[in-house]
Scaffold this active site. Structure first.
Site, mmCIF file in Angstrom:
data_model
loop_
_atom_site.group_PDB
_atom_site.id
_atom_site.type_symbol
_atom_site.label_atom_id
_atom_site.label_comp_id
_atom_site.label_asym_id
_atom_site.label_seq_id
_atom_site.Cartn_x
_atom_site.Cartn_y
_atom_site.Cartn_z
ATOM 1 N N TYR A 102 -16.361 15.444 -17.125
ATOM 2 C CA TYR A 102 -16.828 14.077 -16.923
ATOM 3 C C TYR A 102 -17.855 14.010 -15.794
ATOM 4 O O TYR A 102 -17.662 14.589 -14.715
ATOM 5 C CB TYR A 102 -15.632 13.179 -16.623
ATOM 6 C CG TYR A 102 -15.993 11.784 -16.198
ATOM 7 C CD1 TYR A 102 -16.856 10.998 -16.957
ATOM 8 C CD2 TYR A 102 -15.464 11.240 -15.036
ATOM 9 C CE1 TYR A 102 -17.191 9.715 -16.560
ATOM 10 C CE2 TYR A 102 -15.783 9.953 -14.636
ATOM 11 C CZ TYR A 102 -16.654 9.204 -15.398
ATOM 12 O OH TYR A 102 -16.989 7.934 -15.002
ATOM 13 N N LYS A 143 -8.006 4.683 -19.756
ATOM 14 C CA LYS A 143 -8.295 5.064 -21.131
ATOM 15 C C LYS A 143 -7.057 4.882 -22.020
ATOM 16 O O LYS A 143 -6.585 3.787 -22.205
ATOM 17 C CB LYS A 143 -8.825 6.503 -21.163
ATOM 18 C CG LYS A 143 -9.922 6.784 -20.121
ATOM 19 C CD LYS A 143 -11.110 5.852 -20.221
ATOM 20 C CE LYS A 143 -12.316 6.309 -19.422
ATOM 21 N NZ LYS A 143 -12.167 6.262 -17.965
ATOM 22 N N ASP A 185 -7.168 17.755 -15.941
ATOM 23 C CA ASP A 185 -7.448 16.383 -16.350
ATOM 24 C C ASP A 185 -6.983 16.239 -17.794
ATOM 25 O O ASP A 185 -7.547 16.829 -18.712
ATOM 26 C CB ASP A 185 -8.949 16.100 -16.232
ATOM 27 C CG ASP A 185 -9.298 14.635 -16.489
ATOM 28 O OD1 ASP A 185 -8.592 13.988 -17.294
ATOM 29 O OD2 ASP A 185 -10.269 14.135 -15.904
ATOM 30 N N ARG A 224 0.834 -1.209 0.000
ATOM 31 C CA ARG A 224 0.000 0.000 0.000
ATOM 32 C C ARG A 224 0.864 1.251 0.000
ATOM 33 O O ARG A 224 0.565 2.243 -0.669
ATOM 34 C CB ARG A 224 -0.936 0.019 1.215
ATOM 35 C CG ARG A 224 -1.657 1.359 1.363
ATOM 36 C CD ARG A 224 -2.759 1.323 2.394
ATOM 37 N NE ARG A 224 -2.406 0.695 3.632
ATOM 38 C CZ ARG A 224 -1.666 1.260 4.604
ATOM 39 N NH1 ARG A 224 -1.190 2.476 4.454
ATOM 40 N NH2 ARG A 224 -1.403 0.603 5.702
#
Length: 379
Positions: A98, A195, A170, A46
């Protein structure tokens, strides 16, 4: 070094012990220590993992940042960025973005005392008037999703800098291959790595890259404390996908331009949004700040029935959410990616029931045009 070479060498391993050229998948949750007081650099995945660390190094390198951070999804990356700000903070967003980002900042952020408002940042001269005393960041999406608005990153980043707040961009639609917001004055870049970076519609991933040591230290703390990290296997898949980013985008972008031009000539398509078209209002800005126009476009048909027939009629293009993969995908934003945005806001932005968004893949462009042609004819 040319960015195409840097991208092709993503994750290139220099392991002298065995000569492997692919970064290993360190599929482990924990790491054995050499002894008391001794530290190998890793203790728990982590916090850090060698495979993820390589992906984060590569992303920082190609975005030109001080550090990169890989998360389990694009929304996990944006949530970590949100955690940089405390109660009472206001964040100013570009108005067309988005739907998942809108959902986070309208549905979740207020529970933590963070508010949001939205401005048409395609006109930078109006941005400053939307600032409030409590504004703590500016968040840009350019090209925007799904209306392909273009925001002048340098202009808005300069306004944010004068106000003493970070500018977040973004960069999912463009990727660092085509656009580098940090070089234009932005402070943080985020990506849905699901993406174009992954490129094969098989991996969820989010990326954040920061420009300063201070922001990197704060994001590293948040990443470790909240734990929404990318797994070692998915980190390796992102590294593998990155290697072909340049050639995939070159092919998809070339096809998108041809499809946009074809759409613009059709009487049964009433509007086309693609930054590379001569009439696009943001084309000059895009030419200034990017190395291309991308492979995303949106178009409008005459009514909802026609939209439904196109969605059900395509044979090569898949009717599915997401974007940026090798396969072309068509989406109905009003009922899919932007469904959580209220109807009046969607319609004001142009996200109507007749709008379709196309993510152009790497198939032969003539096949894609023929597929759209037969679907539109049936509509």
């Amino acid at each position: 070094m040319d960015i195409r070479t840097t991208i092709a060498h993503a994750g290139l391993c220099a392991d002298e012990s065995n000569g492997a050229i692919s970064t290993p998948i360190h599929q482990t949750a924990t790491f054995r220590h050499p002894g008391p007081g001794c530290f190998s650099g890793y203790d728990y995945t982590r916090t850090a993992n060698p495979t993820r660390a390589e992906l984060e190094r590569v992303m920082a390198d190609i975005e030109g940042g001080k550090g990169g951070f890989a998360f389990a999804s694009g929304m996990a990356a944006i949530t970590a960025v949100m955690a940089l700000f405390g109660q009472g903070a206001h964040i100013l967003f570009s108005d067309d973005l988005y739907g998942g980002t809108w959902r986070l900042f309208e549905g979740i952020a207020p529970r933590f005392g963070i508010t949001a408002s939205y401005a048409d940042m395609s006109h930078p001269s109006t941005v400053e008037s939307h600032f409030r005393e409590e504004t703590r960041a500016v968040f840009i999406e350019t090209p925007s999703n799904p209306m392909l608005k273009i925001v002048d990153i340098a202009a808005v980043a300069a306004i944010a800098k004068r106000r003493g707040v970070p500018c977040i961009v973004d960069n999912t639609f463009m990727t660092p291959y085509l656009q580098n917001p940090l070089a234009l004055g932005a402070d943080i870049v985020v990506h849905s790595g699901t993406k174009y970076l992954g490129g094969h519609n098989d991996t969820l991933c989010g990326i954040a890259v920061a420009a300063t040591d201070d922001l990197c230290a704060r994001l590293a703390y948040i990443q470790n404390a909240t734990g929404g990290v990318l797994s070692p296997m998915d980190s390796w898949l992102l590294l593998r996908g990155l290697k072909t980013l340049a050639i995939r985008l070159d092919r998809a972008q070339e096809s998108a331009a041809k499809i946009a031009e074809w759409c613009a000539l059709r009487a049964d398509i009433t509007g086309v949004w693609y930054p590379g078209l001569p009439g696009h209002p943001g084309r000059a800005v895009q030419e200034k700040q990017a190395r291309g126009f991308g492979a995303m476009l949106s178009f409008r048909v005459k009514d909802r029935d026609a939209a439904n027939r196109v969605l059900h009629g395509v044979r090569i293009i898949s009717y599915a959410e997401s974007l940026g993969g090798v396969e072309s995908l068509i989406t109905h934003p009003a009922t899919q990616t932007h469904a959580d945005i209220p109807l009046d806001i969607r319609e004001r932005l142009g996200i109507t029931d007749t709008l379709l968004r196309l993510s152009v893949g790497i198939e032969a462009v003539d096949d894609l045009i023929e597929d759209l042609d037969q679907a539109l004819a049936n509509a």
